[in-house]
Motif scaffolding. Structure first.
Motif, PDB file in Angstrom:
ATOM      1  N   THR A 217      62.041  27.499  10.386  1.00  0.00           N
ATOM      2  CA  THR A 217      62.013  25.981  11.090  1.00  0.00           C
ATOM      3  C   THR A 217      61.331  26.389  12.544  1.00  0.00           C
ATOM      4  N   THR A 218      60.835  25.185  13.126  1.00  0.00           N
ATOM      5  CA  THR A 218      60.297  25.741  14.546  1.00  0.00           C
ATOM      6  C   THR A 218      61.402  25.097  15.503  1.00  0.00           C
TER       7      THR A 218
ATOM      8  N   PRO B 126      70.700  22.250  23.124  1.00  0.00           N
ATOM      9  CA  PRO B 126      72.070  21.835  23.841  1.00  0.00           C
ATOM     10  C   PRO B 126      73.322  22.198  23.104  1.00  0.00           C
ATOM     11  N   SER B 127      74.308  21.655  23.460  1.00  0.00           N
ATOM     12  CA  SER B 127      75.545  21.985  22.946  1.00  0.00           C
ATOM     13  C   SER B 127      75.695  21.681  21.495  1.00  0.00           C
ATOM     14  N   HIS B 128      75.114  20.749  21.171  1.00  0.00           N
ATOM     15  CA  HIS B 128      75.396  20.135  19.737  1.00  0.00           C
ATOM     16  C   HIS B 128      74.311  19.437  19.025  1.00  0.00           C
ATOM     17  N   GLU B 129      74.106  19.509  17.557  1.00  0.00           N
ATOM     18  CA  GLU B 129      73.060  18.871  17.147  1.00  0.00           C
ATOM     19  C   GLU B 129      73.726  17.880  16.040  1.00  0.00           C
ATOM     20  N   GLU B 130      72.984  16.706  15.748  1.00  0.00           N
ATOM     21  CA  GLU B 130      73.395  16.071  14.407  1.00  0.00           C
ATOM     22  C   GLU B 130      72.317  15.766  13.453  1.00  0.00           C
ATOM     23  N   ALA B 131      72.469  16.077  12.187  1.00  0.00           N
ATOM     24  CA  ALA B 131      71.257  15.878  11.318  1.00  0.00           C
ATOM     25  C   ALA B 131      71.114  14.425  11.233  1.00  0.00           C
ATOM     26  N   VAL B 132      69.744  14.154  11.285  1.00  0.00           N
ATOM     27  CA  VAL B 132      69.567  12.702  11.048  1.00  0.00           C
ATOM     28  C   VAL B 132      68.839  12.455   9.631  1.00  0.00           C
ATOM     29  N   TYR B 133      67.981  13.527   9.325  1.00  0.00           N
ATOM     30  CA  TYR B 133      67.642  13.466   8.258  1.00  0.00           C
ATOM     31  C   TYR B 133      67.470  14.861   7.799  1.00  0.00           C
ATOM     32  N   ARG B 134      67.807  15.089   6.485  1.00  0.00           N
ATOM     33  CA  ARG B 134      68.032  16.440   5.871  1.00  0.00           C
ATOM     34  C   ARG B 134      67.396  16.563   4.530  1.00  0.00           C
ATOM     35  N   ARG B 135      66.645  17.581   4.058  1.00  0.00           N
ATOM     36  CA  ARG B 135      66.441  17.738   2.592  1.00  0.00           C
ATOM     37  C   ARG B 135      67.409  17.304   1.530  1.00  0.00           C
TER      38      ARG B 135
ATOM     39  N   MET C 297      67.688  25.394   5.627  1.00  0.00           N
ATOM     40  CA  MET C 297      66.169  25.866   5.455  1.00  0.00           C
ATOM     41  C   MET C 297      65.736  27.084   6.319  1.00  0.00           C
TER      42      MET C 297
END
Lengths: 261, 86
Positions: free
Chosen positions: A4-5, A11-20, A1
């Motif tokens: 994005t805002t 931080p060091s890491h992000e996990e997608a909880v909800y994606r298009r 996408m």
């Protein structure tokens, strides 16, 4: 996408909880603000992704506001003539039985001009899935009375409200189809709050599962909003569904091929 | 373990229907003060720290413009690894 805002340093890491969902293209949907057509598209795409059916799915776009559905789904698509979605789907399913075929039809398309197609498809027990969006008006052509318009509801062609003596009573598609033996899954859902959205997603998933299992015809009616031609805000439209439409169209699972009655 | 979340809104696809704002239980979202290219004042994240990751906004969004990410700090990953080995 792209846009994005991002408010804070990551931080060091992000996990997608909800994606298009991947089964939706990046095209912006042309529906009016708050129209639940988009929610229905998203739920279908989520289900196709979850069941891993996207690669072998053929979407049948029909006539109505959803006429551009072929631009929104990341699947193969065919644009059918007005009301003829189930007939086109029958042909595609019979010539390539491995594909998953679904039609996406509004109430003007399915309940008015295309009524015989959907009934005969159900009667033949075709292994197709029909997503039926019921918003009680012809949305694309500026809000005329549809067969599903509520008694007393004002539309551009019933300015004094629908009069049952003149225009008859609302057409109950699920009730009409519920006695047909070829129907494997039949449910009426809505999308007015997170709970009903989750319920609708579950029903759509079962409908596609019924087709993947070869159980027969499946149809999910989604009671939807039309903020533009109900002349209401998006939130007021959802409240009007809850207060008015659901009394005429109660939510129910009519037929479930896995349930033993 | 309390998680923190990041809500990402595609401001160009947002049509400002406001359903995400109405259904957010934590008042995380609000309308932006500037228009997008289509002329809408899109939804924006105004109180990111309050987000509990319930996905209600994403479930209600008719234009599928909301994505939600869980922030996993280096400390969290160490803790997760320790809980597995323990």
């Amino acid at each position: 996408m792209a846009q994005t805002t991002q408010t804070e340093a990551l931080p060091s890491h992000e996990e997608a909880v909800y994606r298009r969902p991947a089964a939706l293209t990046e095209t912006q949907m042309r529906y009016c603000p708050g129209c639940t057509h988009g929610t229905a598209h998203r739920l279908i795409a989520e289900v196709l992704d979850e069941l891993e059916l996207t690669d072998r799915t053929v979407a049948i776009a029909t006539v109505g506001c959803s006429v551009y559905a072929y631009e929104y789904f990341n699947t193969d698509s065919v644009q059918a003539a007005h009301g003829r979605g189930p007939a086109v789907a029958t042909g595609i399913k019979r010539t390539s039985p491995d594909s998953i075929v679904f039609t996406y039809q509004g109430d003007g398309d399915l309940a008015a001009i295309g009524l015989s197609e959907v009934i005969h498809s159900a009667q033949r027990g075709e292994c197709i899935t029909v997503l039926f969006l019921n918003n009680a008006v012809f949305g694309m052509t500026r809000g005329q009375m549809a067969p599903t318009t509520l008694v007393g509801q004002r539309t551009t062609t019933t300015p004094q409200g629908r009069d049952p003596k003149l225009e008859g009573t609302p057409m109950m598609i699920c009730e009409m189809l519920s006695g047909i033996p070829g129907v494997a899954y039949l449910a009426r859902e809505t999308m007015i709050d997170p709970k009903t959205v989750a319920d609708a997603r579950r029903s759509i998933k079962k409908a596609f599962q019924a087709q993947a299992d070869g159980a027969g015809f499946s149809l999910v009616e989604l009671v939807s909003s039309c903020p533009a031609w109900w002349h209401k805000s998006p939130l007021e439209s959802l409240h009007w569904i809850r207060d008015e439409m659901l009394t005429q169209y109660p939510l129910k699972v009519f037929v479930d091929y896995k349930r033993q009655d | 373990m309390k998680h923190s979340y990041r809500v990402a809104i595609n401001a160009e696809h947002c049509k400002a229907c406001g359903l995400c704002i109405e259904f957010c239980p934590q008042d995380v979202l609000g309308f932006a003060s500037t228009r997008n290219d289509a002329g809408f004042y899109p939804a924006e994240v105004q109180d990111q720290a309050n987000c509990i990751g319930c996905l209600r906004c994403a479930m209600m969004c008719p234009d599928a413009c909301i994505e939600i990410w869980r922030l996993v700090s280096a400390d969290d990953r160490v803790a997760a690894a320790e809980s597995v080995t323990r």
